[in-house]
Design a protein around this motif. Structure first.
Motif, PDB file in Angstrom:
ATOM      1  N   SER A  32       0.823  -1.209   0.000  1.00  0.00           N
ATOM      2  CA  SER A  32       0.000   0.000   0.000  1.00  0.00           C
ATOM      3  C   SER A  32       0.857   1.260   0.000  1.00  0.00           C
ATOM      4  O   SER A  32       0.562   2.231  -0.699  1.00  0.00           O
ATOM      5  CB  SER A  32      -0.936  -0.004   1.212  1.00  0.00           C
ATOM      6  N   GLU A  33       1.913   1.251   0.800  1.00  0.00           N
ATOM      7  CA  GLU A  33       2.738   2.448   0.957  1.00  0.00           C
ATOM      8  C   GLU A  33       3.604   2.734  -0.262  1.00  0.00           C
ATOM      9  O   GLU A  33       3.697   3.889  -0.702  1.00  0.00           O
ATOM     10  CB  GLU A  33       3.631   2.297   2.193  1.00  0.00           C
ATOM     11  N   VAL A  34       4.252   1.720  -0.794  1.00  0.00           N
ATOM     12  CA  VAL A  34       5.232   1.970  -1.866  1.00  0.00           C
ATOM     13  C   VAL A  34       4.957   1.213  -3.161  1.00  0.00           C
ATOM     14  O   VAL A  34       5.664   1.414  -4.148  1.00  0.00           O
ATOM     15  CB  VAL A  34       6.667   1.639  -1.382  1.00  0.00           C
ATOM     16  N   GLY A  35       3.937   0.356  -3.183  1.00  0.00           N
ATOM     17  CA  GLY A  35       3.611  -0.377  -4.391  1.00  0.00           C
ATOM     18  C   GLY A  35       4.227  -1.764  -4.420  1.00  0.00           C
ATOM     19  O   GLY A  35       5.173  -2.067  -3.694  1.00  0.00           O
ATOM     20  N   THR A  39       8.419  -2.945  -3.493  1.00  0.00           N
ATOM     21  CA  THR A  39       8.557  -3.658  -2.220  1.00  0.00           C
ATOM     22  C   THR A  39       9.326  -4.959  -2.416  1.00  0.00           C
ATOM     23  O   THR A  39       9.008  -5.750  -3.303  1.00  0.00           O
ATOM     24  CB  THR A  39       7.174  -3.978  -1.619  1.00  0.00           C
ATOM     25  N   SER A  40      10.326  -5.183  -1.593  1.00  0.00           N
ATOM     26  CA  SER A  40      11.101  -6.423  -1.672  1.00  0.00           C
ATOM     27  C   SER A  40      10.657  -7.400  -0.593  1.00  0.00           C
ATOM     28  O   SER A  40      10.132  -7.003   0.459  1.00  0.00           O
ATOM     29  CB  SER A  40      12.593  -6.137  -1.499  1.00  0.00           C
ATOM     30  N   LEU A  41      10.864  -8.658  -0.836  1.00  0.00           N
ATOM     31  CA  LEU A  41      10.566  -9.667   0.178  1.00  0.00           C
ATOM     32  C   LEU A  41      11.441  -9.473   1.416  1.00  0.00           C
ATOM     33  O   LEU A  41      11.001  -9.734   2.540  1.00  0.00           O
ATOM     34  CB  LEU A  41      10.771 -11.066  -0.394  1.00  0.00           C
ATOM     35  N   ARG A  42      12.657  -9.010   1.219  1.00  0.00           N
ATOM     36  CA  ARG A  42      13.542  -8.765   2.359  1.00  0.00           C
ATOM     37  C   ARG A  42      12.975  -7.672   3.260  1.00  0.00           C
ATOM     38  O   ARG A  42      13.066  -7.755   4.488  1.00  0.00           O
ATOM     39  CB  ARG A  42      14.940  -8.387   1.874  1.00  0.00           C
ATOM     40  N   ALA A  43      12.379  -6.631   2.649  1.00  0.00           N
ATOM     41  CA  ALA A  43      11.779  -5.552   3.440  1.00  0.00           C
ATOM     42  C   ALA A  43      10.589  -6.068   4.237  1.00  0.00           C
ATOM     43  O   ALA A  43      10.386  -5.686   5.397  1.00  0.00           O
ATOM     44  CB  ALA A  43      11.354  -4.404   2.525  1.00  0.00           C
ATOM     45  N   ILE A  44       9.800  -6.947   3.636  1.00  0.00           N
ATOM     46  CA  ILE A  44       8.653  -7.526   4.342  1.00  0.00           C
ATOM     47  C   ILE A  44       9.132  -8.407   5.483  1.00  0.00           C
ATOM     48  O   ILE A  44       8.605  -8.349   6.602  1.00  0.00           O
ATOM     49  CB  ILE A  44       7.774  -8.330   3.362  1.00  0.00           C
ATOM     50  N   ALA A  45      10.155  -9.226   5.211  1.00  0.00           N
ATOM     51  CA  ALA A  45      10.706 -10.089   6.257  1.00  0.00           C
ATOM     52  C   ALA A  45      11.234  -9.263   7.421  1.00  0.00           C
ATOM     53  O   ALA A  45      11.003  -9.592   8.593  1.00  0.00           O
ATOM     54  CB  ALA A  45      11.819 -10.963   5.677  1.00  0.00           C
ATOM     55  N   GLU A  46      11.910  -8.174   7.107  1.00  0.00           N
ATOM     56  CA  GLU A  46      12.448  -7.306   8.159  1.00  0.00           C
ATOM     57  C   GLU A  46      11.332  -6.698   8.992  1.00  0.00           C
ATOM     58  O   GLU A  46      11.451  -6.562  10.213  1.00  0.00           O
ATOM     59  CB  GLU A  46      13.294  -6.202   7.521  1.00  0.00           C
ATOM     60  N   LYS A  47      10.235  -6.354   8.346  1.00  0.00           N
ATOM     61  CA  LYS A  47       9.121  -5.725   9.050  1.00  0.00           C
ATOM     62  C   LYS A  47       8.496  -6.646  10.089  1.00  0.00           C
ATOM     63  O   LYS A  47       7.998  -6.199  11.120  1.00  0.00           O
ATOM     64  CB  LYS A  47       8.050  -5.268   8.038  1.00  0.00           C
ATOM     65  N   VAL A  48       8.532  -7.945   9.840  1.00  0.00           N
ATOM     66  CA  VAL A  48       7.945  -8.905  10.792  1.00  0.00           C
ATOM     67  C   VAL A  48       9.008  -9.579  11.653  1.00  0.00           C
ATOM     68  O   VAL A  48       8.698 -10.508  12.403  1.00  0.00           O
ATOM     69  CB  VAL A  48       7.101  -9.975  10.064  1.00  0.00           C
ATOM     70  N   MET A 104     -13.302   2.968   5.248  1.00  0.00           N
ATOM     71  CA  MET A 104     -12.539   4.118   5.721  1.00  0.00           C
ATOM     72  C   MET A 104     -11.828   3.837   7.037  1.00  0.00           C
ATOM     73  O   MET A 104     -10.894   4.539   7.406  1.00  0.00           O
ATOM     74  CB  MET A 104     -13.455   5.337   5.835  1.00  0.00           C
ATOM     75  N   SER A 105     -12.258   2.801   7.725  1.00  0.00           N
ATOM     76  CA  SER A 105     -11.551   2.394   8.942  1.00  0.00           C
ATOM     77  C   SER A 105     -10.335   1.534   8.607  1.00  0.00           C
ATOM     78  O   SER A 105      -9.555   1.179   9.489  1.00  0.00           O
ATOM     79  CB  SER A 105     -12.490   1.611   9.871  1.00  0.00           C
ATOM     80  N   LEU A 106     -10.173   1.206   7.312  1.00  0.00           N
ATOM     81  CA  LEU A 106      -9.067   0.368   6.840  1.00  0.00           C
ATOM     82  C   LEU A 106      -8.327   1.076   5.708  1.00  0.00           C
ATOM     83  O   LEU A 106      -8.280   0.582   4.567  1.00  0.00           O
ATOM     84  CB  LEU A 106      -9.608  -0.979   6.342  1.00  0.00           C
ATOM     85  N   PRO A 107      -7.754   2.245   5.986  1.00  0.00           N
ATOM     86  CA  PRO A 107      -7.117   3.010   4.903  1.00  0.00           C
ATOM     87  C   PRO A 107      -5.985   2.264   4.217  1.00  0.00           C
ATOM     88  O   PRO A 107      -5.750   2.443   3.021  1.00  0.00           O
ATOM     89  CB  PRO A 107      -6.602   4.273   5.617  1.00  0.00           C
ATOM     90  N   GLY A 108      -5.277   1.408   4.965  1.00  0.00           N
ATOM     91  CA  GLY A 108      -4.205   0.634   4.344  1.00  0.00           C
ATOM     92  C   GLY A 108      -4.732  -0.300   3.277  1.00  0.00           C
ATOM     93  O   GLY A 108      -4.144  -0.426   2.193  1.00  0.00           O
ATOM     94  N   ALA A 109      -5.848  -0.953   3.560  1.00  0.00           N
ATOM     95  CA  ALA A 109      -6.435  -1.882   2.600  1.00  0.00           C
ATOM     96  C   ALA A 109      -6.952  -1.151   1.368  1.00  0.00           C
ATOM     97  O   ALA A 109      -6.790  -1.620   0.235  1.00  0.00           O
ATOM     98  CB  ALA A 109      -7.569  -2.664   3.264  1.00  0.00           C
ATOM     99  N   ILE A 110      -7.577   0.018   1.580  1.00  0.00           N
ATOM    100  CA  ILE A 110      -8.083   0.794   0.451  1.00  0.00           C
ATOM    101  C   ILE A 110      -6.927   1.343  -0.376  1.00  0.00           C
ATOM    102  O   ILE A 110      -6.963   1.340  -1.613  1.00  0.00           O
ATOM    103  CB  ILE A 110      -8.982   1.946   0.944  1.00  0.00           C
ATOM    104  N   GLY A 111      -5.875   1.800   0.303  1.00  0.00           N
ATOM    105  CA  GLY A 111      -4.709   2.274  -0.414  1.00  0.00           C
ATOM    106  C   GLY A 111      -4.071   1.171  -1.236  1.00  0.00           C
ATOM    107  O   GLY A 111      -3.647   1.381  -2.379  1.00  0.00           O
TER     108      GLY A 111
END
Length: 206
Positions: A32-35, A39-48, A104-111
């Motif tokens: 949602s934030e960067v497309g 987005t890399s898998l490494r960035a997602i792994a780091e986030k979790v 609207m309570s889920l802006p990340g999902a809509i984005g």
């Protein structure tokens, strides 16, 4: 076999499910934030807080993860629709107002949906076929709602169900895009959206 020997696999399985869901939530946020492409898998792994190989244990590649994210959203949407939509409330506009409030309570999902659907206009995008099918599915749901409303005398017989459904989906998507662009003043925007939806539905009513 001991009691602990029976329970241990269950604990490992529960943790595996939690990790998978955590990855999906993190991917939803980053897509949602960067497309998707950025987005890399490494960035997602780091986030979790997971290693890249650990993430690959759950998802073979980024395309696989993207489809899991979309499936996760669709299952949540389908459950919400089944629990919250009635024909009378659809015709009155109340169900649509609740849908907009929920979205609207889920802006990340809509984005995420807005960004990915734009990216997926490229036929080479891994979610291209998904979005084509999803729009057919959602337009079909609204078209069926129009037909049912016509069948019980709530909508005019002259209304074309398919055209109305496509226009309605375009209206909702367009309003949500404007909300994302306009600073996300929730209550004021929701009131305005509900008013616009009512203006759209009013000429359809019998």
């Amino acid at each position: 076999m001991s009691e602990s020997g029976v329970r241990a696999p269950k604990r490992r399985y529960a943790r595996g499910v939690a990790s998978r869901d955590e990855i999906i939530v993190a991917a939803t946020s980053l897509f949602s934030e960067v497309g998707f492409y950025e987005t890399s898998l490494r960035a997602i792994a780091e986030k979790v807080g997971m290693t890249h190989p650990g993430l690959l244990h759950h998802f073979a590649n980024k395309d696989d993860l993207l489809m899991a994210v979309l499936d996760y959203r669709d299952r949540a949407d389908q459950k919400w629709l089944e629990e919250n939509f009635t024909l009378t409330e659809f015709v009155s506009g109340e169900a649509i107002a609740r849908l907009l409030e929920r979205n609207m309570s889920l802006p990340g999902a809509i984005g995420l949906f807005t960004k990915l659907s734009a990216e997926a206009t490229n036929p080479e995008h891994p979610a291209h076929a998904y979005f084509v099918q999803r729009y057919e599915w959602i337009c079909g749901i609204y078209a069926d709602g129009v037909r049912q409303a016509q069948g019980v005398g709530l909508f005019k017989k002259s209304v074309d169900p398919s055209d109305t459904a496509c226009a309605f989906v375009a209206l909702l998507d367009g309003m949500q895009l404007q909300w994302l662009l306009g600073g996300r003043e929730a209550q004021e925007t929701l009131t305005k959206m509900a008013r616009i939806v009512d203006k759209f539905i009013e000429p359809l009513r019998a």
